[in-house]
Design an enzyme around this catalytic site. Structure first.
Site, PDB file in Angstrom:
ATOM      1  N   HIS A 135      17.284  57.490  76.729  1.00 38.70           N
ATOM      2  CA  HIS A 135      18.449  56.693  76.079  1.00 38.70           C
ATOM      3  C   HIS A 135      18.524  55.197  76.472  1.00 38.70           C
ATOM      4  O   HIS A 135      19.601  54.822  77.070  1.00 38.70           O
ATOM      5  CB  HIS A 135      19.950  57.299  76.430  1.00 38.70           C
ATOM      6  CG  HIS A 135      20.728  57.309  75.432  1.00 38.70           C
ATOM      7  ND1 HIS A 135      21.710  58.144  75.332  1.00 38.70           N
ATOM      8  CD2 HIS A 135      21.407  56.430  74.836  1.00 38.70           C
ATOM      9  CE1 HIS A 135      22.673  57.801  74.304  1.00 38.70           C
ATOM     10  NE2 HIS A 135      22.597  56.524  73.945  1.00 38.70           N
ATOM     11  N   GLU A 151      21.745  65.516  77.064  1.00 35.71           N
ATOM     12  CA  GLU A 151      21.254  64.510  78.075  1.00 35.71           C
ATOM     13  C   GLU A 151      21.948  64.725  79.501  1.00 35.71           C
ATOM     14  O   GLU A 151      23.002  64.843  79.834  1.00 35.71           O
ATOM     15  CB  GLU A 151      21.537  63.063  77.594  1.00 35.71           C
ATOM     16  CG  GLU A 151      21.271  62.845  76.191  1.00 35.71           C
ATOM     17  CD  GLU A 151      21.503  61.545  75.588  1.00 35.71           C
ATOM     18  OE1 GLU A 151      22.128  60.613  76.414  1.00 35.71           O
ATOM     19  OE2 GLU A 151      20.777  60.965  74.640  1.00 35.71           O
ATOM     20  N   ALA A 177      17.132  52.402  74.709  1.00 31.83           N
ATOM     21  CA  ALA A 177      16.835  51.875  73.370  1.00 31.83           C
ATOM     22  C   ALA A 177      17.411  50.504  73.469  1.00 31.83           C
ATOM     23  O   ALA A 177      17.084  49.427  73.102  1.00 31.83           O
ATOM     24  CB  ALA A 177      16.746  52.525  72.204  1.00 31.83           C
ATOM     25  N   GLY A 213      24.273  50.660  59.285  1.00 26.81           N
ATOM     26  CA  GLY A 213      25.202  49.742  59.913  1.00 26.81           C
ATOM     27  C   GLY A 213      24.430  48.596  60.550  1.00 26.81           C
ATOM     28  O   GLY A 213      23.218  48.180  59.926  1.00 26.81           O
ATOM     29  N   ILE A 269      22.643  48.191  63.256  1.00 27.40           N
ATOM     30  CA  ILE A 269      21.373  48.495  63.721  1.00 27.40           C
ATOM     31  C   ILE A 269      20.296  48.772  62.308  1.00 27.40           C
ATOM     32  O   ILE A 269      19.345  48.196  62.756  1.00 27.40           O
ATOM     33  CB  ILE A 269      21.304  49.538  64.614  1.00 27.40           C
ATOM     34  CG1 ILE A 269      22.127  49.035  65.971  1.00 27.40           C
ATOM     35  CG2 ILE A 269      19.844  49.874  64.893  1.00 27.40           C
ATOM     36  CD1 ILE A 269      22.251  50.225  67.153  1.00 27.40           C
TER      37      ILE A 269
END
Length: 330
Positions: A283, A264, A285, A158, A160
């Site tokens: 988490h 998480e 990034a 996609g 990213i």
């Protein structure tokens, strides 16, 4: 009846006062905040009266099918993220409630993290820093790899994944791609098994669904060249973390970098902790100054659009809306 925005989203400074400031065209808008330590099921009346709901990030505070059943005025549940785990979007579709996300706001941020994390693994930056801090010097134990000499497989192509590929092109890496929908015809698309077998580095940018959950496990990791690397900045559940630890322990993998996890926050007893061959980030990034300003602008645009009677954009659950929610008998 006046418009009513209910927010379960709590990050940075997007509280009720800031939302009012950012939405000056709707002076009569009522805003209710449901705090990060509050159970949304204790606020059924507010949710039942809401015309727009900002979904929580935490899965534990998810907007469930039970809550959605009472949200008869709701014209939009807005996820303030790319993902939309904070709402049962299938149940929302059954009630004709659109669920929208905010795609693309942190594409560059996540792509930068991916290449930066890979360079950190390949060049052993943390180990070099620790060596100097402990009084050491010299290259022993710090021999790295050239990114230009490696084949990088991108699972999930996609926005990213494509941004990662553009960055890797600049380093001279060979890039292979796995995605069910080819979007760049000049790329080399392969099946997932072939991708693993041919990649010195496997970087994951796949959505999490029933087809992808745990797909990167023992079998796939065993296909990779010995001494290869895995990165995950997509969804935690795509990667079998137990299989990853086994592959690292056996030397099948030389290292891994993870920004997302199956659970998480990462549990205190996770075997991923305390390893010199694993880079862990919480988490984050996609967390940059630029991404933050982009998501604020996109959120305000989405809310303003629906409050102005227009149909929402970036709907992820297939609900087509003309901006007017049926009364459903109330």
């Amino acid at each position: 009846m006046s418009e009513h925005l209910v927010t379960l989203y709590h990050l940075n400074d997007l509280g009720a006062d800031e939302l009012r400031r950012l939405l000056p065209g709707h002076p009569d808008l009522r805003i209710t905040e449901i705090g990060p330590d509050e159970d949304p099921h204790d606020h059924r009346d507010a949710l039942a009266d809401a015309t727009i709901v900002l979904a929580p990030l935490e899965k534990e505070r998810r907007i469930t099918a039970e809550l959605l059943d009472g949200m008869r005025r709701c014209r939009l549940v807005q996820s303030v993220a790319v993902g939309f785990d904070g709402v049962d979007h299938h149940a929302a579709a059954e009630h004709s409630i659109p669920v929208a996300n905010i795609p693309g706001f942190n594409t560059d941020a996540v792509a930068d993290w991916t290449v930066g994390a890979l360079l950190s693994l390949l060049r052993r930056y943390a180990a070099g820093h620790a060596k100097i801090e402990s009084g050491g010097w010299g290259p022993e134990g710090l021999r790295g790899r050239d990114l230009s000499a490696l084949t990088v497989g991108i699972a999930g192509f996609g926005s990213i994944g494509r941004a990662v590929a553009r960055r890797l092109d600049g380093f001279g890496s060979d890039v292979l791609v796995h995605d069910p929908v080819p979007s760049e015809p000049d790329r080399t698309y392969v099946g997932l098994d072939d991708l693993a077998a041919r990649s010195d580095v496997l970087t994951l940018h796949m959505p999490l669904n029933e087809a992808t959950r745990g797909v990167v496990g023992d079998a796939l990791l065993s296909r990779m060249p010995r001494g290869s690397y895995v990165l995950n900045a997509g969804r935690g559940g795509v990667l079998d973390e137990d299989a990853l630890v086994k592959a690292l322990d056996s030397g099948q993998l030389a290292g891994a970098a993870l920004d997302v996890f199956a659970e998480e926050p990462l549990p205190a007893d996770s075997p991923l902790r305390g390893r010199s061959d694993v880079l862990l980030t919480p988490h984050t990034a996609g967390v940059t100054v630029e991404a933050y300003h982009a998501i604020r602008a996109r959120l305000v645009e989405s809310v303003d659009r629906v409050l102005s009677g227009e149909a929402p954009r970036n709907v992820v659950n297939g609900v087509i809306s003309d901006g007017v929610r049926p009364s459903a008998g109330v």
